[in-house]
Design a protein around this motif. Structure first.
Motif, PDB file in Angstrom:
ATOM      1  N   LEU A  39     -44.283  -1.565  -0.003  1.00 40.58           N
ATOM      2  CA  LEU A  39     -45.066  -0.657   1.836  1.00 40.58           C
ATOM      3  C   LEU A  39     -44.313  -1.426   2.777  1.00 40.58           C
ATOM      4  O   LEU A  39     -43.997  -1.257   3.790  1.00 40.58           O
ATOM      5  CB  LEU A  39     -46.538  -1.165   1.928  1.00 40.58           C
ATOM      6  N   GLN A  40     -43.792  -2.598   3.136  1.00 48.81           N
ATOM      7  CA  GLN A  40     -42.674  -3.486   3.799  1.00 48.81           C
ATOM      8  C   GLN A  40     -41.464  -2.763   4.774  1.00 48.81           C
ATOM      9  O   GLN A  40     -41.104  -2.841   6.017  1.00 48.81           O
ATOM     10  CB  GLN A  40     -42.505  -4.695   4.147  1.00 48.81           C
ATOM     11  N   LEU A  41     -40.978  -1.762   3.762  1.00 43.39           N
ATOM     12  CA  LEU A  41     -39.592  -0.269   2.781  1.00 43.39           C
ATOM     13  C   LEU A  41     -40.370   0.535   4.309  1.00 43.39           C
ATOM     14  O   LEU A  41     -40.785   1.181   3.299  1.00 43.39           O
ATOM     15  CB  LEU A  41     -39.224  -0.388   1.919  1.00 43.39           C
ATOM     16  N   ALA A  42     -40.061   0.420   5.205  1.00 40.25           N
ATOM     17  CA  ALA A  42     -39.880   1.755   6.362  1.00 40.25           C
ATOM     18  C   ALA A  42     -40.280   3.211   5.073  1.00 40.25           C
ATOM     19  O   ALA A  42     -41.015   4.246   5.378  1.00 40.25           O
ATOM     20  CB  ALA A  42     -39.015   2.029   7.338  1.00 40.25           C
ATOM     21  N   THR A  43     -38.986   3.918   3.827  1.00 44.65           N
ATOM     22  CA  THR A  43     -38.966   4.219   3.541  1.00 44.65           C
ATOM     23  C   THR A  43     -39.928   4.576   3.192  1.00 44.65           C
ATOM     24  O   THR A  43     -40.934   5.818   2.609  1.00 44.65           O
ATOM     25  CB  THR A  43     -37.480   4.906   3.051  1.00 44.65           C
ATOM     26  N   VAL A  44     -40.755   4.063   2.135  1.00 46.69           N
ATOM     27  CA  VAL A  44     -42.109   3.311   0.739  1.00 46.69           C
ATOM     28  C   VAL A  44     -43.901   3.988   2.059  1.00 46.69           C
ATOM     29  O   VAL A  44     -43.761   4.911   1.491  1.00 46.69           O
ATOM     30  CB  VAL A  44     -42.176   1.884  -0.022  1.00 46.69           C
ATOM     31  N   TRP A  45     -43.162   2.941   3.024  1.00 49.37           N
ATOM     32  CA  TRP A  45     -44.334   3.473   3.870  1.00 49.37           C
ATOM     33  C   TRP A  45     -44.590   4.494   4.232  1.00 49.37           C
ATOM     34  O   TRP A  45     -45.981   5.755   4.366  1.00 49.37           O
ATOM     35  CB  TRP A  45     -44.276   2.457   4.941  1.00 49.37           C
ATOM     36  N   ALA A  46     -43.323   5.579   4.447  1.00 53.08           N
ATOM     37  CA  ALA A  46     -43.506   7.156   5.196  1.00 53.08           C
ATOM     38  C   ALA A  46     -43.688   7.750   4.225  1.00 53.08           C
ATOM     39  O   ALA A  46     -44.902   8.549   4.094  1.00 53.08           O
ATOM     40  CB  ALA A  46     -41.618   6.939   5.985  1.00 53.08           C
ATOM     41  N   CYS A  47     -43.380   7.450   2.643  1.00 51.95           N
ATOM     42  CA  CYS A  47     -42.636   8.136   2.195  1.00 51.95           C
ATOM     43  C   CYS A  47     -45.256   8.411   1.577  1.00 51.95           C
ATOM     44  O   CYS A  47     -44.969   9.244   1.399  1.00 51.95           O
ATOM     45  CB  CYS A  47     -42.790   8.218   0.373  1.00 51.95           C
ATOM     46  N   VAL A  48     -45.555   7.420   1.314  1.00 50.68           N
ATOM     47  CA  VAL A  48     -46.806   7.192   1.094  1.00 50.68           C
ATOM     48  C   VAL A  48     -47.820   7.699   2.278  1.00 50.68           C
ATOM     49  O   VAL A  48     -49.005   8.520   2.106  1.00 50.68           O
ATOM     50  CB  VAL A  48     -47.197   5.475   0.836  1.00 50.68           C
ATOM     51  N   ARG A  49     -47.728   7.379   3.326  1.00 49.52           N
ATOM     52  CA  ARG A  49     -48.467   7.683   4.287  1.00 49.52           C
ATOM     53  C   ARG A  49     -48.344   9.035   4.830  1.00 49.52           C
ATOM     54  O   ARG A  49     -49.511  10.180   4.162  1.00 49.52           O
ATOM     55  CB  ARG A  49     -47.893   7.255   5.686  1.00 49.52           C
ATOM     56  N   LEU A  50     -47.308   9.551   4.990  1.00 50.88           N
ATOM     57  CA  LEU A  50     -47.428  11.339   4.929  1.00 50.88           C
ATOM     58  C   LEU A  50     -47.091  12.133   3.494  1.00 50.88           C
ATOM     59  O   LEU A  50     -48.471  13.012   3.954  1.00 50.88           O
ATOM     60  CB  LEU A  50     -44.996  11.842   4.807  1.00 50.88           C
ATOM     61  N   THR A  51     -47.061  11.474   2.559  1.00 48.87           N
ATOM     62  CA  THR A  51     -48.246  12.184   1.602  1.00 48.87           C
ATOM     63  C   THR A  51     -49.737  12.333   1.846  1.00 48.87           C
ATOM     64  O   THR A  51     -50.669  13.556   1.588  1.00 48.87           O
ATOM     65  CB  THR A  51     -47.641  11.465  -0.285  1.00 48.87           C
ATOM     66  N   ALA A  52     -49.927  11.185   1.570  1.00 52.98           N
ATOM     67  CA  ALA A  52     -51.688  11.055   1.941  1.00 52.98           C
ATOM     68  C   ALA A  52     -52.480  11.653   2.997  1.00 52.98           C
ATOM     69  O   ALA A  52     -53.356  12.087   2.483  1.00 52.98           O
ATOM     70  CB  ALA A  52     -51.922   8.957   1.981  1.00 52.98           C
ATOM     71  N   GLN A  53     -51.806  11.807   4.000  1.00 56.24           N
ATOM     72  CA  GLN A  53     -52.204  12.882   5.261  1.00 56.24           C
ATOM     73  C   GLN A  53     -52.079  13.389   5.443  1.00 56.24           C
ATOM     74  O   GLN A  53     -52.924  15.091   6.111  1.00 56.24           O
ATOM     75  CB  GLN A  53     -50.948  12.242   6.238  1.00 56.24           C
ATOM     76  N   ALA A  54     -51.181  14.596   4.309  1.00 56.30           N
ATOM     77  CA  ALA A  54     -50.596  15.877   3.985  1.00 56.30           C
ATOM     78  C   ALA A  54     -51.811  16.193   3.350  1.00 56.30           C
ATOM     79  O   ALA A  54     -52.657  18.061   3.463  1.00 56.30           O
ATOM     80  CB  ALA A  54     -49.249  16.289   3.735  1.00 56.30           C
ATOM     81  N   VAL A  55     -52.444  15.658   2.104  1.00 57.28           N
ATOM     82  CA  VAL A  55     -53.030  16.284   1.424  1.00 57.28           C
ATOM     83  C   VAL A  55     -54.596  16.220   1.874  1.00 57.28           C
ATOM     84  O   VAL A  55     -55.485  17.156   1.337  1.00 57.28           O
ATOM     85  CB  VAL A  55     -53.156  15.071   0.228  1.00 57.28           C
ATOM     86  N   SER A  56     -54.892  14.827   2.423  1.00 58.18           N
ATOM     87  CA  SER A  56     -56.350  14.830   3.149  1.00 58.18           C
ATOM     88  C   SER A  56     -56.824  15.559   3.906  1.00 58.18           C
ATOM     89  O   SER A  56     -58.105  15.786   4.882  1.00 58.18           O
ATOM     90  CB  SER A  56     -56.519  13.291   3.261  1.00 58.18           C
ATOM     91  N   MET A  57     -55.823  15.835   5.339  1.00 61.06           N
ATOM     92  CA  MET A  57     -55.688  16.843   5.887  1.00 61.06           C
ATOM     93  C   MET A  57     -56.497  18.221   5.740  1.00 61.06           C
ATOM     94  O   MET A  57     -57.370  18.897   7.064  1.00 61.06           O
ATOM     95  CB  MET A  57     -54.667  17.254   6.731  1.00 61.06           C
TER      96      MET A  57
END
Length: 407
Positions: A39-57
């Motif tokens: 998760l310290q890799l920017a790409t991993v953080w972005a993939c997880v964050r964007l997917t989780a936020q898109a589903v939860s909204m």
């Protein structure tokens, strides 16, 4: 399992899960890969964050099947739990955001079901890295985890378990675990780039002498050269004596930044999470961030990237949070139209088409825009034939058929 799950337990050399939790899985690049490290890799953080936020909204609603179609099951106790308040501390959005994030990283998400009598009253999220899933001698699933430092064991009937992609086993597969080589290489590349920048963008060099030097002299020279190393010492003037010469090794900027390697890692990591690189702000060579091609990629992500998460959660709600008697009448569904909220043109075209073709009434369309209901007859279906009512099409056409031209 995380290290916290092993507190108070005996650990032996054969406990591979403990050592994996302690140091992660080692990659060919020599880096140990854990969820925290990835998760310290920017790409991993972005993939997880964007997917989780898109589903939860997306709005989540419980529906009841009726003879006329379906109606929102607003009076069912589960409605408030999955949509608004799953427990005393979390909102519905926070719960499904966390569930999706755990699915992305661990391949599994868990919540403990709390009951009052036979009625479900709350869902309490459990960190997936603390959970150990096994089967007892009867073949029944058993869930073990730590509850505030104390070992806890619950049967499958007390656990809400959402599994990610897998081959039908007891657990979903973790992208971090199986993508250890990709993530390990990316971590090693970032570390190498960081060390070069820490050296003030100055590559290594060679110090030569006209004569053989002894060990004490080598140690003294090493200490002297260390005072010139690092970004903080960049620009210092070095004085060499006794015939010493310094030759700097050449390193071109493209190699220093390792642009191609890091670009490749972004695309590789996105493959593990099923996220198009354009979603995380990475455009391929010659590709712009706008246009119909990007729009097609976004639609593809919504279809093959987000929809599997939505469907998995919906089906687990029906299977594990509803009683067998209720499963035939009730079901949960995310409102996927919520993805159109930010695109007013697309939403206007969608609602206009639905209303003009008799698939949706004006009251339904206005409700999707959070507007008040229209006057009477606003819920009747119309079509584009002068926007007459659907059940009056024959009556409207009959007079015209009987009209004959005068001689």
């Amino acid at each position: 399992m995380s290290l916290r799950a092993w507190i108070g337990r005996k650990i032996g050399l054969s406990d591979s899960k403990f050592w994996a939790a302690f140091s992660g899985r080692e990659s060919y690049a020599g880096k140990f890969v854990t969820a925290d490290a990835a998760l310290q890799l920017a790409t991993v953080w972005a993939c997880v964050r964007l997917t989780a936020q898109a589903v939860s909204m997306l709005p989540l609603q419980l529906f009841e099947r009726t003879s006329g179609g379906r109606v929102p099951a607003v009076s069912h106790p589960l409605t408030d739990i999955i949509a608004e308040s799953p427990n005393d501390e979390m909102t519905g959005l926070e719960l499904w955001e966390a569930v999706t994030a755990w699915l992305c990283v661990n391949g599994n998400a868990y919540a403990e079901k709390a009951f009052m009598g036979n009625r479900l009253v709350s869902l309490n999220l459990i960190a997936a890295d603390q959970m150990q899933v096994t089967r007892n001698t009867d073949g029944e699933l058993v869930y073990r985890f730590n509850d505030r430092g104390l070992p806890e064991q619950l049967p499958a009937s007390k656990i809400f378990h959402v599994k990610g992609f897998g081959f039908g086993g007891d657990l979903g597969l973790s992208p971090i675990r199986f993508g250890v080589q990709t993530f390990g290489s990316a971590i090693a590349t970032d570390e190498t780039a960081g060390k070069i920048f820490d050296g003030g963008m100055m590559p290594a060099g060679v110090l030569t002498a006209d004569q053989v030097i002894d060990d004490p002299q080598r140690e003294a020279l090493t200490k002297i050269m260390q005072s010139f190393a690092g970004s903080r010492n960049a620009g210092k003037m070095m004085v060499l004596e006794a015939g010493l010469k310094y030759q700097q090794l050449s390193l071109d900027p493209e190699t220093t930044q390792m642009l191609e390697t890091r670009r490749f890692h972004v695309e590789e990591i996105c493959r593990w999470f099923g996220t198009p690189p354009i979603i995380v702000g990475h455009a391929a060579q010659g590709q712009t961030m706008w246009g119909t091609g990007v729009e097609a990629l976004l639609i593809q992500w919504l279809t093959t990237g987000l929809n599997p998460f939505l469907s998995r959660i919906e089906r687990r709600i029906r299977k594990q949070l509803l009683t067998p008697e209720e499963r035939g009448r009730f079901y949960a569904e995310f409102n996927r139209e919520g993805l159109l909220q930010a695109d007013s043109a697309a939403k206007a075209a969608f609602l206009s088409t639905m209303v003009q073709n008799g698939l949706m009434g004006r009251i339904e369309a206005r409700a999707k825009l959070n507007l008040p209901a229209t006057p009477p007859n606003g819920d009747r279906l119309t079509v584009q034939t002068n926007l007459t009512f659907l059940d009056q099409l024959g009556a409207a056409a009959a007079p015209a058929a009987r009209t004959e031209p005068k001689p």
